[in-house]
Scaffold this motif. Structure first.
Motif, PDB file in Angstrom:
ATOM      1  N   ALA A 122       0.829  -1.216   0.000  1.00  0.00           N
ATOM      2  CA  ALA A 122       0.000   0.000   0.000  1.00  0.00           C
ATOM      3  C   ALA A 122       0.862   1.265   0.000  1.00  0.00           C
ATOM      4  N   ILE A 123       2.123   1.139   0.397  1.00  0.00           N
ATOM      5  CA  ILE A 123       3.043   2.287   0.370  1.00  0.00           C
ATOM      6  C   ILE A 123       3.186   2.818  -1.068  1.00  0.00           C
ATOM      7  N   LEU A 124       2.841   1.976  -2.045  1.00  0.00           N
ATOM      8  CA  LEU A 124       2.975   2.356  -3.458  1.00  0.00           C
ATOM      9  C   LEU A 124       2.000   3.435  -3.908  1.00  0.00           C
ATOM     10  N   VAL A 125       1.055   3.837  -3.066  1.00  0.00           N
ATOM     11  CA  VAL A 125       0.173   4.956  -3.449  1.00  0.00           C
ATOM     12  C   VAL A 125       0.857   6.297  -3.172  1.00  0.00           C
ATOM     13  N   LEU A 126       1.918   6.270  -2.343  1.00  0.00           N
ATOM     14  CA  LEU A 126       2.552   7.516  -1.908  1.00  0.00           C
ATOM     15  C   LEU A 126       3.091   8.341  -3.094  1.00  0.00           C
ATOM     16  N   GLY A 127       3.925   7.728  -3.901  1.00  0.00           N
ATOM     17  CA  GLY A 127       4.535   8.448  -5.036  1.00  0.00           C
ATOM     18  C   GLY A 127       3.489   9.015  -5.996  1.00  0.00           C
ATOM     19  N   PRO A 128       2.554   8.174  -6.485  1.00  0.00           N
ATOM     20  CA  PRO A 128       1.551   8.696  -7.424  1.00  0.00           C
ATOM     21  C   PRO A 128       0.703   9.824  -6.837  1.00  0.00           C
ATOM     22  N   LEU A 129       0.302   9.717  -5.565  1.00  0.00           N
ATOM     23  CA  LEU A 129      -0.554  10.759  -4.970  1.00  0.00           C
ATOM     24  C   LEU A 129       0.177  12.095  -4.902  1.00  0.00           C
ATOM     25  N   VAL A 130       1.414  12.078  -4.400  1.00  0.00           N
ATOM     26  CA  VAL A 130       2.150  13.353  -4.288  1.00  0.00           C
ATOM     27  C   VAL A 130       2.389  13.936  -5.675  1.00  0.00           C
ATOM     28  N   ALA A 131       2.693  13.055  -6.628  1.00  0.00           N
ATOM     29  CA  ALA A 131       3.010  13.550  -7.965  1.00  0.00           C
ATOM     30  C   ALA A 131       1.796  14.214  -8.613  1.00  0.00           C
ATOM     31  N   ARG A 132       0.616  13.608  -8.478  1.00  0.00           N
ATOM     32  CA  ARG A 132      -0.543  14.179  -9.196  1.00  0.00           C
ATOM     33  C   ARG A 132      -1.303  15.213  -8.371  1.00  0.00           C
ATOM     34  N   PHE A 133      -1.407  15.006  -7.050  1.00  0.00           N
ATOM     35  CA  PHE A 133      -2.256  15.899  -6.241  1.00  0.00           C
ATOM     36  C   PHE A 133      -1.458  16.813  -5.310  1.00  0.00           C
ATOM     37  N   GLY A 134      -0.146  16.570  -5.204  1.00  0.00           N
ATOM     38  CA  GLY A 134       0.676  17.432  -4.360  1.00  0.00           C
ATOM     39  C   GLY A 134       0.558  17.116  -2.879  1.00  0.00           C
ATOM     40  N   GLU A 135      -0.104  16.039  -2.548  1.00  0.00           N
ATOM     41  CA  GLU A 135      -0.248  15.703  -1.128  1.00  0.00           C
ATOM     42  C   GLU A 135      -0.590  14.235  -0.941  1.00  0.00           C
ATOM     43  N   ALA A 136      -0.132  13.639   0.181  1.00  0.00           N
ATOM     44  CA  ALA A 136      -0.529  12.265   0.526  1.00  0.00           C
ATOM     45  C   ALA A 136      -0.306  12.027   2.006  1.00  0.00           C
ATOM     46  N   ARG A 137      -1.178  11.211   2.574  1.00  0.00           N
ATOM     47  CA  ARG A 137      -0.991  10.747   3.959  1.00  0.00           C
ATOM     48  C   ARG A 137      -1.047   9.226   3.913  1.00  0.00           C
ATOM     49  N   VAL A 138       0.088   8.605   4.214  1.00  0.00           N
ATOM     50  CA  VAL A 138       0.148   7.140   4.141  1.00  0.00           C
ATOM     51  C   VAL A 138       0.694   6.624   5.460  1.00  0.00           C
ATOM     52  N   SER A 139      -0.006   5.676   6.041  1.00  0.00           N
ATOM     53  CA  SER A 139       0.437   5.125   7.319  1.00  0.00           C
ATOM     54  C   SER A 139       1.817   4.498   7.183  1.00  0.00           C
ATOM     55  N   LEU A 140       2.645   4.640   8.204  1.00  0.00           N
ATOM     56  CA  LEU A 140       3.919   3.923   8.219  1.00  0.00           C
ATOM     57  C   LEU A 140       3.599   2.449   8.391  1.00  0.00           C
TER      58      LEU A 140
END
Ligand code: UD1
Length: 416
Positions: A94-112
């Motif tokens: 699930a950590i794999l959503v981090l890169g795409p979210l920041v790249a397209r929306f400029g923000e992400a919150r992903v649990s450690l």
């Protein structure tokens, strides 16, 4: 909790179709977050992890339909930029959503992700890479909070080869401003599969499959259709099961070119292997010979095949040394194999396996995905009945495993 009961001692025989790769499907599903358009995936395996990833994407606002191995994902209405703890803890990918979210929306919150059964598995390389691309990252209440107006291309050196780290940063860089160079990148075939999908979406990527991947960011990505590659670990698992039981099987819809070290080790163990087109045939007569192993990043021997070969070595002729260099705690199957009569000594990251004449069925407990596969193979070889508890681990990564093994003649049933 579901269990598997196996009556061992039957050589596997017949033909089995290999499913789409879990480790290719999960990152490629996340690529749907990079565009407003539709991503259509075929050959998607029916696995718990794929269902969990789909649920996570849907929670974020992705629309998703799945039918007969085809999954259609559309990220036009993504509005929740968060991956919660209860999802990340069951599936680290699930950590794999981090890169795409920041790249397209400029923000992400992903649990450690926290610890997992096979080791501490930090995500510091994912975080450092995004910081190098200009993201501001803070850790708040157990969450990684990443922000960036627009990510900027950067030169990023991985001091440890990381598969999902490479994939996360490759996706982030696809929409960044400028050129990103990933050095000491993972060369796994699943990284190449993700790059292929991203290229079909309009990304500019070269060098995937080597240790230097270059990504020239674009403003926008578009929809695409992509077929998920065959699962090399599922392929290897069936081949080892056939070799350990002295069977003869043919895998279809697979690829031999991405299984070279595994096929070499099986040949060393005494198996006769023929490959052609999308098929691999293995035949084994008599007892396997012990094979020494040392896990390392692709193209060397995969850590995800270490446990299965441990089951083979447990009944092989001779002694083998198995060295695990990727994860610090990936020998949990050893305790369970000992319950079946295996003779294995562990010292740090090294095991010495002295092959015994036969294993005897017992009740054992699955502790992680590949450890479960090891216990299934041991159960197929052992005399009498083996009952494997906690098989939910197995369902995370093996599609219809008991149906496929039954088709090959195994006496295996699920106890609900
Ligand atoms: C992926 C695979 C997994 C496989 C593993 C190694 C997926 C979804 N999972 O996991 O099946 O077992 O590759 O082939 O593709 N590390 C760090 N910091 C980081 C990232 C990793 O120290 O930020 C370390 C890990 O603890 C480990 C090593 O690097 O010791 C390799 O891990 P990595 O390649 O990242 O594994 P995953 O991508 O999680």
């Amino acid at each position: 909790m579901q269990k598997l009961a196996i009556q061992g001692g039957i050589p596997l025989r017949g033909e089995v179709r290999i499913s789409g790769a879990k480790n290719a499907a999960l990152p490629i599903m996340c690529a749907s977050l990079l565009t407003r358009d539709t991503l259509q995936l075929s050959n998607v395996p029916d696995l718990h992890d794929a269902a969990t990833m789909r649920k996570l994407l849907v929670q974020m606002g992705v629309t998703a339909t799945a039918e007969h191995g085809t999954m259609t994902l559309c990220g036009a209405q993504v509005d929740k930029l968060e991956a919660p703890y209860d999802m990340v803890k069951t599936m680290r990918a699930a950590i794999l959503v981090l890169g795409p979210l920041v790249a397209r929306f400029g923000e992400a919150r992903v649990s450690l992700p926290g610890g997992c059964a096979i080791g501490s598995r930090p995500v510091d390389l994912h975080i450092k890479g995004l910081q190098a691309m200009g993201a501001t990252i803070s850790i708040e209440h157990g969450y990684i909070h990443a922000r960036a107006k627009r990510l900027k291309g950067a030169r990023i050196f991985f001091d440890i080869v990381s598969v999902t780290g490479t994939e996360n940063l490759m996706m982030a860089a696809a929409l960044a401003d400028g050129v990103t160079v990933l050095e000491n990148a993972a060369r796994e075939p699943e990284v190449v599969a993700l790059a292929d999908c991203l290229r079909a979406m309009g990304a500019q990527i070269s060098g995937d499959g080597t240790d230097t991947v270059t990504i020239t960011g674009v403003e926008k990505l578009h929809g695409a259709a992509h077929r998920i590659m065959p699962d090399r670990i599922e392929s290897g698992t069936f081949l080892v099961a056939a070799a350990a039981t002295g069977g003869s099987i043919t895998l279809t819809d697979t690829r031999a070119d991405i299984l070279e070290t595994v096929l070499e080790k099986l040949t060393e163990a005494g198996a006769r292997i023929r490959t052609g087109g999308d098929r691999i045939h293995l035949e084994m007569s008599g007892r396997p010979r012990s094979v020494n192993l040392r896990t390392a990043p692709y193209p060397a021997f995969p850590t995800d095949m270490q446990a299965q070969f441990m089951a083979l070595n447990a009944v092989a002729d001779g002694s083998a040394m198995v060295v695990e260099t990727i994860f610090e705690n990936r020998f949990m199957h050893v305790q369970e194999l000992r319950r079946l009569g295996a003779q294995i000594a562990v010292e740090g990251n090294t095991c010495v396996v002295r092959g015994v004449d036969h294993l005897e069925g017992a009740t054992v407990m699955a502790t992680d995905l590949r450890a479960s596969a090891c216990l299934v193979i041991a159960g197929l070889v052992a005399r009498g009945e083996t009952v494997i508890d906690r098989i939910y681990h197995l369902d995370r990564g093996y599609e219809h495993i008991e149906a496929k093994l039954s088709q090959l003649g195994a006496n295996i049933r699920r106890i609900k």
